[in-house]
Design a protein around this motif. Structure first.
Motif, PDB file in Angstrom:
ATOM      1  N   ASP A   1       0.829  -1.212   0.000  1.00  0.00           N
ATOM      2  CA  ASP A   1       0.000   0.000   0.000  1.00  0.00           C
ATOM      3  C   ASP A   1       0.861   1.259   0.000  1.00  0.00           C
ATOM      4  OD1 ASP A   1      -2.286  -1.493  -0.027  1.00  0.00           O
ATOM      5  OD2 ASP A   1      -2.713  -1.272   2.112  1.00  0.00           O
ATOM      6  N   ASN A   2       1.900   1.269   0.820  1.00  0.00           N
ATOM      7  CA  ASN A   2       2.811   2.413   0.838  1.00  0.00           C
ATOM      8  C   ASN A   2       3.576   2.537  -0.477  1.00  0.00           C
ATOM      9  OD1 ASN A   2       2.179   3.371   3.365  1.00  0.00           O
ATOM     10  ND2 ASN A   2       4.006   2.577   4.384  1.00  0.00           N
ATOM     11  N   THR A   3       4.014   1.397  -0.999  1.00  0.00           N
ATOM     12  CA  THR A   3       4.779   1.408  -2.247  1.00  0.00           C
ATOM     13  C   THR A   3       3.951   2.002  -3.377  1.00  0.00           C
ATOM     14  OG1 THR A   3       6.031  -0.546  -1.550  1.00  0.00           O
ATOM     15  CG2 THR A   3       6.027  -0.024  -3.896  1.00  0.00           C
ATOM     16  N   ASP A   4       2.666   1.642  -3.438  1.00  0.00           N
ATOM     17  CA  ASP A   4       1.776   2.189  -4.472  1.00  0.00           C
ATOM     18  C   ASP A   4       1.616   3.694  -4.342  1.00  0.00           C
ATOM     19  OD1 ASP A   4       1.456  -0.349  -5.456  1.00  0.00           O
ATOM     20  OD2 ASP A   4      -0.488  -0.702  -4.487  1.00  0.00           O
ATOM     21  N   LYS A   5       1.809   4.212  -3.118  1.00  0.00           N
ATOM     22  CA  LYS A   5       1.694   5.658  -2.871  1.00  0.00           C
ATOM     23  C   LYS A   5       3.055   6.347  -2.898  1.00  0.00           C
ATOM     24  CE  LYS A   5      -2.210   4.809   0.259  1.00  0.00           C
ATOM     25  NZ  LYS A   5      -2.642   4.843   1.695  1.00  0.00           N
ATOM     26  N   ASP A   6       4.077   5.615  -3.316  1.00  0.00           N
ATOM     27  CA  ASP A   6       5.448   6.125  -3.362  1.00  0.00           C
ATOM     28  C   ASP A   6       5.933   6.538  -1.969  1.00  0.00           C
ATOM     29  OD1 ASP A   6       7.878   6.691  -4.578  1.00  0.00           O
ATOM     30  OD2 ASP A   6       7.343   8.770  -5.001  1.00  0.00           O
ATOM     31  N   LEU A   7       5.628   5.706  -0.973  1.00  0.00           N
ATOM     32  CA  LEU A   7       6.076   5.938   0.398  1.00  0.00           C
ATOM     33  C   LEU A   7       6.950   4.771   0.854  1.00  0.00           C
ATOM     34  CD1 LEU A   7       2.725   7.116   2.054  1.00  0.00           C
ATOM     35  CD2 LEU A   7       4.641   8.571   1.314  1.00  0.00           C
TER      36      LEU A   7
ATOM     37  N   SER B   1       8.600   9.714   0.437  1.00  0.00           N
ATOM     38  CA  SER B   1       9.031   8.986  -0.764  1.00  0.00           C
ATOM     39  C   SER B   1      10.487   8.553  -0.685  1.00  0.00           C
ATOM     40  CB  SER B   1       8.820   9.862  -2.008  1.00  0.00           C
ATOM     41  OG  SER B   1       9.596  11.051  -1.898  1.00  0.00           O
TER      42      SER B   1
END
Length: 374
Positions: free
Chosen positions: A216-222, A251
């Motif tokens: 979920d974080n990766t999809d939000k560039d986090l 990010s």
């Protein structure tokens, strides 16, 4: 020549809180117990020596006068006992490793002498001398029941989490198999630096599951980060725990929060802080300057500590397992007081600041536990 005062300053760096050094001392005391139980006399001696070097200079730290009196008293007693134990061990080790110029808390892990497995004549001689001089007849008795229960090939995680809702156990069903993690780590094979380190076993599935938890974080560039815990047995660290703490993410950075929750789990399960793992959601697989400073705090605590970078969008390499070089990276990071993203000077030896680990292996038969505290 380096003065005694400068060595003490190096060992007690005020940039880190005093609690950090007390945690290092606790970890060394735990390591000493393992080596004592396994009769690894030389490893025990070097670990006791390292503990005593740290404990001996902690009063130099600016936070010492206001630190917990209970903790100071506890470690004072441990220090006194370890000093006595070192004196006894000298009769077997045959040399005073403590007197070596070993700046172990600044840049270089302690130099290990040729390992004596403490069996046969050496073990019997040591046990006899130790018992005669201390009267502790059972201090080196190995608990065979425990050794059998904690089988090297399959470590059964038996301790439950603080809250069942916070964790789960993943069991690897494969047949026992251990392999080097990456061909890229061959750059350190056979070097004096790599031979100083004890091996580490980790499950590849742990990394895959972490990446899934971070999706979920990766999809939000986090970015997402996690802490790795291991137990030590017969000279090998086995990574059996992943802790995903509450955290603040951006990010290009990730900051763990509520560190007391992490320490509570590590203490409850007697885990060594063997390293950490984090994602680069849209960057390549490398260690940034911020990553290097974060990792310095792990590697100065435990020389075997490593950092895993998961970079799912990097077409050339989607993960890397790194550590600071002992003669280069550790010395540079020790002296660097900058914060945030910045450049570092070239190491004195002209080598890299960090490199691939050569002592980390996949063990497909490991079970592991994940605590997601977010």
């Amino acid at each position: 020549m380096e003065s005694i005062a400068s060595r003490k300053k190096a060992l007690s760096d005020d940039r880190f809180p005093l609690s950090f050094y007390f945690r290092i001392a606790d970890q060394l005391a735990d390591q000493a117990k393992v080596y004592r139980d396994e009769q690894r006399t030389h490893d025990l001696y070097t670990t006791l020596s390292r503990y005593c070097r740290i404990a001996g200079v902690l009063p130099q730290h600016k936070g010492y006068t206001t630190y917990s009196s209970r903790e100071k008293l506890r470690h004072s007693k441990i220090y006194q006992n370890f000093i006595l134990e070192l004196e006894m061990l000298k009769h077997v080790v045959g040399r005073d490793l403590w007197s070596q110029n070993d700046n172990s808390l600044s840049s270089i892990p302690e130099r290990k002498v040729a390992r004596c497995c403490a069996v046969g004549t050496k073990s019997q001689s040591f046990t006899r001398v130790y018992e005669e001089k201390t009267g502790l007849a059972s201090v080196f008795t190995v608990d065979t029941a425990t050794a059998k229960d904690r089988n090297i090939n399959v470590h059964i995680v038996t301790q439950s989490s603080p809250s069942p809702s916070l964790s789960f156990v993943h069991s690897m069903p494969y047949a026992g198999h251990v392999a080097r993690l990456s061909a890229a780590d061959s750059s350190l094979n056979g070097t004096p630096e790599s031979r100083l380190l004890q091996d580490v076993h980790i499950s590849a599935r742990l990394m895959e599951d972490f990446l899934e938890l971070a999706r979920d974080n990766t999809d939000k560039d986090l970015e997402t980060c996690g802490i790795l815990g291991a137990f030590l047995e017969k000279g090998i660290f086995y990574v059996t725990t992943l802790i995903v703490p509450k955290q603040e993410s951006a990010s290009n950075s990730c900051q763990a929060l509520n560190e007391e929750e992490i320490y509570a789990i590590q203490n409850e399960q007697s885990l060594f802080p063997i390293g950490w793992i984090h994602t680069h959601p849209s960057q390549t697989c490398f260690m940034s300057s911020v990553d290097l400073h974060t990792h310095y705090s792990y590697q100065v605590m435990l020389p075997e500590a490593f950092a895993i970078v998961m970079a799912p969008t990097d077409p050339s390499r989607n993960h890397g397992i790194f550590r600071l070089t002992d003669l280069g990276g550790m010395s540079v990071l020790k002296e660097c007081e900058e914060r945030g993203f910045h450049s570092h000077q070239k190491p004195p030896d002209g080598g890299p600041l960090y490199d691939h680990c050569s002592n980390v292996y996949i063990n497909q038969n490991l079970r592991f536990e994940i605590f997601d505290l977010r």
